[in-house]
Design a protein around this motif. Structure first.
Motif, PDB file in Angstrom:
ATOM      1  N   THR A   1       0.836  -1.207   0.000  1.00 42.61           N
ATOM      2  CA  THR A   1       0.000   0.000   0.000  1.00 42.61           C
ATOM      3  C   THR A   1       0.868   1.254   0.000  1.00 42.61           C
ATOM      4  O   THR A   1       0.451   2.297  -0.477  1.00 42.61           O
ATOM      5  N   ASN A   2       2.073   1.137   0.539  1.00 44.75           N
ATOM      6  CA  ASN A   2       3.040   2.241   0.517  1.00 44.75           C
ATOM      7  C   ASN A   2       4.390   1.661   0.894  1.00 44.75           C
ATOM      8  O   ASN A   2       4.695   1.485   2.081  1.00 44.75           O
ATOM      9  N   ILE A   3       5.202   1.371  -0.107  1.00 41.89           N
ATOM     10  CA  ILE A   3       6.471   0.690   0.176  1.00 41.89           C
ATOM     11  C   ILE A   3       7.441   1.574   0.942  1.00 41.89           C
ATOM     12  O   ILE A   3       8.448   1.078   1.470  1.00 41.89           O
ATOM     13  N   ASN A   4       7.152   2.870   1.033  1.00 43.47           N
ATOM     14  CA  ASN A   4       8.026   3.782   1.778  1.00 43.47           C
ATOM     15  C   ASN A   4       7.433   4.211   3.111  1.00 43.47           C
ATOM     16  O   ASN A   4       7.847   5.228   3.682  1.00 43.47           O
ATOM     17  N   ASN A   5       6.487   3.444   3.642  1.00 38.21           N
ATOM     18  CA  ASN A   5       5.937   3.727   4.961  1.00 38.21           C
ATOM     19  C   ASN A   5       6.930   3.232   6.016  1.00 38.21           C
ATOM     20  O   ASN A   5       7.160   2.023   6.147  1.00 38.21           O
ATOM     21  N   HIS A   6       7.502   4.160   6.759  1.00 34.87           N
ATOM     22  CA  HIS A   6       8.563   3.802   7.710  1.00 34.87           C
ATOM     23  C   HIS A   6       8.055   2.975   8.883  1.00 34.87           C
ATOM     24  O   HIS A   6       8.866   2.370   9.603  1.00 34.87           O
ATOM     25  N   ASP A   7       6.769   2.943   9.104  1.00 38.21           N
ATOM     26  CA  ASP A   7       6.223   2.187  10.233  1.00 38.21           C
ATOM     27  C   ASP A   7       5.759   0.791   9.844  1.00 38.21           C
ATOM     28  O   ASP A   7       5.425  -0.009  10.726  1.00 38.21           O
ATOM     29  N   THR A   8       5.720   0.490   8.541  1.00 41.93           N
ATOM     30  CA  THR A   8       5.130  -0.789   8.146  1.00 41.93           C
ATOM     31  C   THR A   8       5.917  -1.576   7.115  1.00 41.93           C
ATOM     32  O   THR A   8       5.760  -2.794   7.025  1.00 41.93           O
ATOM     33  N   SER A   9       6.736  -0.922   6.306  1.00 44.21           N
ATOM     34  CA  SER A   9       7.360  -1.604   5.176  1.00 44.21           C
ATOM     35  C   SER A   9       8.817  -1.930   5.455  1.00 44.21           C
ATOM     36  O   SER A   9       9.614  -1.048   5.775  1.00 44.21           O
ATOM     37  N   ALA A  10       9.175  -3.196   5.308  1.00 44.20           N
ATOM     38  CA  ALA A  10      10.549  -3.629   5.580  1.00 44.20           C
ATOM     39  C   ALA A  10      11.498  -3.271   4.446  1.00 44.20           C
ATOM     40  O   ALA A  10      12.713  -3.214   4.641  1.00 44.20           O
ATOM     41  N   VAL A  11      10.939  -3.039   3.263  1.00 41.51           N
ATOM     42  CA  VAL A  11      11.735  -2.741   2.077  1.00 41.51           C
ATOM     43  C   VAL A  11      11.082  -1.568   1.350  1.00 41.51           C
ATOM     44  O   VAL A  11       9.849  -1.498   1.251  1.00 41.51           O
ATOM     45  N   GLY A  12      11.898  -0.639   0.858  1.00 42.58           N
ATOM     46  CA  GLY A  12      11.357   0.491   0.111  1.00 42.58           C
ATOM     47  C   GLY A  12      12.215   0.823  -1.092  1.00 42.58           C
ATOM     48  O   GLY A  12      13.285   0.230  -1.314  1.00 42.58           O
ATOM     49  N   PHE A  13      11.722   1.780  -1.877  1.00 37.81           N
ATOM     50  CA  PHE A  13      12.494   2.271  -3.023  1.00 37.81           C
ATOM     51  C   PHE A  13      12.227   3.760  -3.169  1.00 37.81           C
ATOM     52  O   PHE A  13      11.073   4.186  -3.279  1.00 37.81           O
TER      53      PHE A  13
END
Length: 439
Positions: free
Chosen positions: A357-369
């Motif tokens: 839902t948001n790969i850059n959510n700092h509270d939920t996503s273990a990996v982002g771009f």
């Protein structure tokens, strides 16, 4: 005679008058009206003197709220805490937990590697953290696997986390039963696919270089993921023949440069950029690929790079940065601390995907771009479409796929299992570079 008669009549009238008067009731004497007195005035009391206002009662001293009991996280970092790569991503995660949970304090030892601390083992340094009050020990590198296991054997009641690794994966090939040993890892395979896509949609020469660390299961599967993402986007979004895409990996021998022990990542990056590879994807902990691409751009070359690990890495050279796939360890470490404090921490293995839902959510996503400034608007739009495909279930580890040596990996339509991906024994067909370390 006449006078006697008159006297007689007068006497008779007088007598009759007296008789009539005697027969009337006696008159009630009327009280003379008393002069009206004004109503009696009660003596007016002078207004009460204002009483001095009593000051409010002095508040009774209250006990300040109890400070949360200090909880110390002990963290071992394989590189410098501020390397703008793998180690800084872990260090920042510790700060995230401090911010989210009052009373938590991070203490760390960085540069935990044979070059910077010869003759010292990770388990020895973990003992030092334990002596300083650490209640949770985090080993942050695959290179520390043996140290983490040795420490856990010596201290079975101390909660331990090994970032990466598979010690607590019951289905894995390296399972060891411990009461309080956690393995946590992000599914960076997705981040590398996105990096490969960005590279394929940017390259003008059709040549992508991959700056690799050492060779093991983790690095093979991540490098292969970058290749699969590049190949897919080169065909679908760039409209080009994926067989014509050149993808080469060169390994330096460790996660970052150790002079005299590894190949020099600066030289490896330059070799790519000077031989037609116009995009370099980094798989090492530090930013040499980005730095050298920036220097080459300043010298007039049209080149780009994709750094790794750390969300803020593009700031090193934004003019050549296409974007960065990064790890976000904070939520995983926060959960672990909560469990330790609650007395519920026990061994676990987790391989955590992005929050789609948001790969850059700092509270939920273990990996982002994070997209880089150097990625064109058209390429960015197509990479976003690719991310949406991944979020919708696109799986690139589907057959037909062969290993690098041509032997079958996945048959037509076969979907790789987690075990097959985690323990990928070779690179894939179409990739150039070593699949196994040299003896």
């Amino acid at each position: 005679m006449k006078s006697k008669r008159i006297w007689f009549v007068l006497s008779f009238v007088l007598l009759l008058t007296l008789l009539v008067s005697a027969c009337q009731p006696a008159a009630t004497p009327t009280q003379a009206p008393q002069p009206t007195q004004p109503p009696a005035q009660q003596p007016t009391q002078p207004p009460a003197e204002p009483q001095p206002t009593q000051p409010p009662a002095e508040p009774q001293p209250t006990q300040p709220p109890a400070e949360p009991e200090e909880f110390v996280i002990g963290m071992l970092l394989v590189g410098p805490y501020n390397d703008r790569g793998w180690s800084q991503a872990h260090y920042d995660a510790g700060l995230y937990v401090e911010k989210k949970m009052p009373g938590v304090k991070l203490t760390y030892i960085d540069k935990v590697n044979p070059a910077d601390r010869p003759g010292t083992t990770p388990e020895q340094l973990a003992e030092d953290l334990l002596s300083k009050g650490a209640k949770l020990i985090i080993f942050n590198s695959d290179d520390m696997k043996d140290g983490a296991i040795n420490f856990a054997r010596a201290h079975p009641d101390v909660p331990v986390i090994h970032a990466s690794g598979d010690t607590s994966w019951k289905e894995g090939v390296n399972y060891i039963e411990f009461p309080k040993f956690g393995n946590t890892m992000g599914k960076m395979e997705y981040g590398k696919m996105i990096a490969g896509c960005a590279a394929a949609l940017t390259t003008k020469t059709g040549q992508i270089g991959y700056l690799g660390p050492l060779i093991n299961d983790e690095t093979r599967r991540l490098t292969a993921s970058a290749y699969l993402g590049a190949k897919y986007c080169y065909e679908k979004y760039a409209g080009k023949d994926p067989a014509a895409l050149k993808f080469k990996v060169t390994w330096i021998g460790f996660w970052f440069n150790i002079p005299g022990f590894t190949a020099d990542p600066t030289q490896v990056a330059d070799d790519f950029l000077n031989s037609g590879y116009d995009v370099v994807i980094s798989g090492i902990d530090t930013t040499e690929a980005l730095v050298q691409a920036s220097k080459a751009r300043a010298a007039g070359k049209e080149v780009w790079a994709v750094p790794y690990d750390y969300e803020g890495a593009c700031a090193e050279a934004p003019e050549v940065c296409l974007g960065v796939p990064y790890f976000n360890w904070g939520p995983a470490y926060l959960r672990a601390v909560e469990q330790v404090k609650a007395g519920t921490f026990k061994s676990y293995f987790e391989w955590l995907g992005p929050d789609w839902t948001n790969i850059n959510n700092h509270d939920t996503s273990a990996v982002g771009f994070v997209f880089g400034d150097a990625l064109s608007a058209d390429a960015k739009a197509n990479v976003e479409k690719f991310i949406a495909e991944l979020a919708g279930g696109l799986n690139l580890f589907v057959g037909p796929l062969n290993y690098q040596d041509g032997t079958p990996f996945l048959a037509e339509g076969e979907v790789a299992t987690d075990l097959q991906i985690w323990y990928l024994p070779q690179l894939l067909e179409g990739m150039e570079g070593q699949s196994v370390p040299s003896n």
